[in-house]
Design a protein around this motif. Structure first.
Motif, PDB file in Angstrom:
ATOM      1  N   GLN A   1     110.744 106.763 -36.144  1.00 20.63           N
ATOM      2  CA  GLN A   1     111.960 107.187 -35.439  1.00 20.63           C
ATOM      3  C   GLN A   1     112.557 108.367 -36.214  1.00 20.63           C
ATOM      4  O   GLN A   1     112.188 108.616 -37.367  1.00 20.63           O
TER       5      GLN A   1
ATOM      6  N   SER B   1     115.638 108.394 -36.989  1.00 24.29           N
ATOM      7  CA  SER B   1     116.817 107.849 -37.688  1.00 24.29           C
ATOM      8  C   SER B   1     116.806 108.054 -39.212  1.00 24.29           C
ATOM      9  O   SER B   1     117.895 108.189 -39.795  1.00 24.29           O
TER      10      SER B   1
ATOM     11  N   ARG C   1     104.059 105.854 -33.649  1.00 26.45           N
ATOM     12  CA  ARG C   1     103.961 104.393 -33.584  1.00 26.45           C
ATOM     13  C   ARG C   1     102.561 104.033 -33.147  1.00 26.45           C
ATOM     14  O   ARG C   1     101.916 104.796 -32.429  1.00 26.45           O
TER      15      ARG C   1
ATOM     16  N   GLN D   1     111.553 112.529 -30.629  1.00 25.16           N
ATOM     17  CA  GLN D   1     112.907 112.038 -30.391  1.00 25.16           C
ATOM     18  C   GLN D   1     113.896 113.121 -30.775  1.00 25.16           C
ATOM     19  O   GLN D   1     113.574 114.036 -31.529  1.00 25.16           O
TER      20      GLN D   1
ATOM     21  N   GLU E   1     117.694 112.810 -32.442  1.00 24.30           N
ATOM     22  CA  GLU E   1     118.678 111.888 -32.996  1.00 24.30           C
ATOM     23  C   GLU E   1     120.007 112.613 -33.100  1.00 24.30           C
ATOM     24  O   GLU E   1     120.041 113.820 -33.346  1.00 24.30           O
TER      25      GLU E   1
HETATM   26  N1  PHE Z   1     115.928 104.864 -33.680  1.00 24.96           N
HETATM   27  C1  PHE Z   1     116.140 104.035 -32.509  1.00 24.96           C
HETATM   28  C2  PHE Z   1     114.782 103.889 -31.806  1.00 24.96           C
HETATM   29  O1  PHE Z   1     113.883 104.640 -32.086  1.00 24.96           O
HETATM   30  C3  PHE Z   1     117.131 104.654 -31.569  1.00 24.96           C
HETATM   31  C4  PHE Z   1     118.508 104.687 -32.148  1.00 24.96           C
HETATM   32  C5  PHE Z   1     118.973 105.802 -32.811  1.00 24.96           C
HETATM   33  C6  PHE Z   1     119.370 103.628 -31.987  1.00 24.96           C
HETATM   34  C7  PHE Z   1     120.252 105.838 -33.310  1.00 24.96           C
HETATM   35  C8  PHE Z   1     120.632 103.632 -32.487  1.00 24.96           C
HETATM   36  C9  PHE Z   1     121.077 104.749 -33.139  1.00 24.96           C
HETATM   37  O2  PHE Z   1     114.621 103.040 -30.973  1.00 24.96           O
END
Ligand code: PHE
Length: 362
Positions: A192, A194, A218, A232, A234
């Motif tokens: 992710q 994140s 993944r 993604q 973010e």
């Molecule tokens: N990183 C999470 C995912 O890949 C998505 C997410 C980002 C959720 C930021 C909350 C806050 O599913």
């Protein structure tokens, strides 16, 4: 080159009284060397012909030698005759082969393909941006209008940044070997975007307002809606008094700018380890307007993002004061947005580099 008239006779012998020439062996040897040398180095058919005329022509040096043979000293005479004859043969053969060589070179270049400057050029097609790049650029621009700047992080992450610092415990299923690409050194390909939240908060104090687009990985089996490598974007906004309403307002603005002014946004309760509360954010289906169609699978809504208020435990990890700091975060799939926006039925089309497909977007 050939000798001129005045020196001609001295090439084969010694000029004596009354213009008479005495042929001698030593001078003849020099003449032979010169003649062969000139024949070897001549660079055109004309130059070869001039060599031939000088040495073998009717008024050339060799006929002259033959004529003067009687004036040669008797002990040299036989040798001079032999040398003159062998030279005539050798030079004639050499001239012959050099002529062939020069003609050959000449005709080869005559036949060589000539560049035709009147031919139309080979047009070079201007490339088009990839739909994934287009969505990333547009999303960055939309969030840019709300004051977000771009931050980036590495694709190869530490488990700390990808999981622990995001409050994702060691036993969490996302950390399973089957779900994630692990490297031999203990790091992994980020699952992710994140972890970039963590890297940014570790390196600066609030307020923070960043978006971070990038690749994620993944261990998904590829099908029409899944790919082991995807993208993604973010978002992270950290300050004081940030609320869920701010999050919803930002995502609604994004929805309208990206999908159209009539698109509605809804939050559904959800769980993420690093946000509390957590939501999933749906956009109303822009194809059917919410009535239900194939694109939204009849529900009227399309899931776009995971989001929530940053968990105080995450603030603790990065050294922010969890009491006074508030913030929201969201993460959404770029491919999902591209597929909905451009009506792309299969995620694999985005990775196959088929120009017939890619040229449709610009
Ligand atoms: N990183 C999470 C995912 O890949 C998505 C997410 C980002 C959720 C930021 C909350 C806050 O599913």
């Amino acid at each position: 080159m050939a000798t001129t008239k005045g020196t001609k006779s001295t090439k084969v012998g010694t000029r004596v009284r009354g213009g008479e020439v005495r042929v001698d062996l030593e001078t003849l040897k020099k003449t032979v060397d010169e003649g062969l040398g000139e024949a070897r180095t001549a660079e055109s058919a004309d130059a070869l012909e001039a060599v031939r005329i000088t040495y073998l022509g009717r008024k050339g040096l060799m006929p002259q030698v033959m004529k003067e043979l009687k004036s040669v000293a008797p002990e040299e005479r036989a040798e001079v005759g032999r040398l003159a004859n062998s030279f005539k043969n050798e030079l004639a053969a050499l001239l012959e082969s050099r002529r062939g060589e020069l003609n050959g070179a000449h005709s080869a270049s005559d036949e060589a393909p000539v560049f035709d400057f009147t031919l139309p050029g080979q047009g070079s097609r201007r490339g088009t941006r990839h739909p994934i790049s287009m969505v990333i650029e547009e999303a960055v621009a939309i969030f840019g209008r709300m004051g977000f700047t771009v931050a980036e992080g590495p694709d190869v992450e530490t488990p700390y940044h990808n999981f622990d610092a995001l409050n994702t415990a060691a036993h969490h299923p996302a950390r399973d070997r089957q779900d994630t690409f692990w490297l031999d050194d203990g790091n992994l390909l980020r699952t992710q975007t994140s972890p970039v939240q963590i890297r940014v908060m570790e390196s600066r104090q609030p307020p923070v307002r960043i978006v971070t687009p990038g690749r994620c990985y993944r261990r998904d089996t590829t099908d029409a809606t899944h790919s082991a490598n995807f993208h993604q974007i973010e978002g992270l906004y950290v300050d004081h008094d940030v609320s869920l309403a701010d999050l919803k307002g930002a995502l609604a603005y994004f929805a309208h700018e990206m999908m159209g002014p009539d698109v509605a946004v809804r939050f559904r309760p959800h769980f993420f380890p690093f946000t509390e509360p957590s939501v999933e954010c749906d956009f109303s289906c822009h194809v059917c307007g919410g009535a239900g169609c194939r694109v939204c699978k009849g529900s009227g809504w399309i899931e776009i993002a995971g989001a929530g208020m940053v968990d105080p435990r995450v603030f603790e990890r990065v050294g922010y004061d969890p009491e006074s700091t508030t913030g929201y975060a969201f993460g959404m799939g770029i491919e999902r947005i591209a597929m909905i926006r451009y009506g792309i039925p299969d995620i694999r089309l985005l990775y196959e580099n088929d120009m017939r497909f890619l040229r449709q977007f610009s």
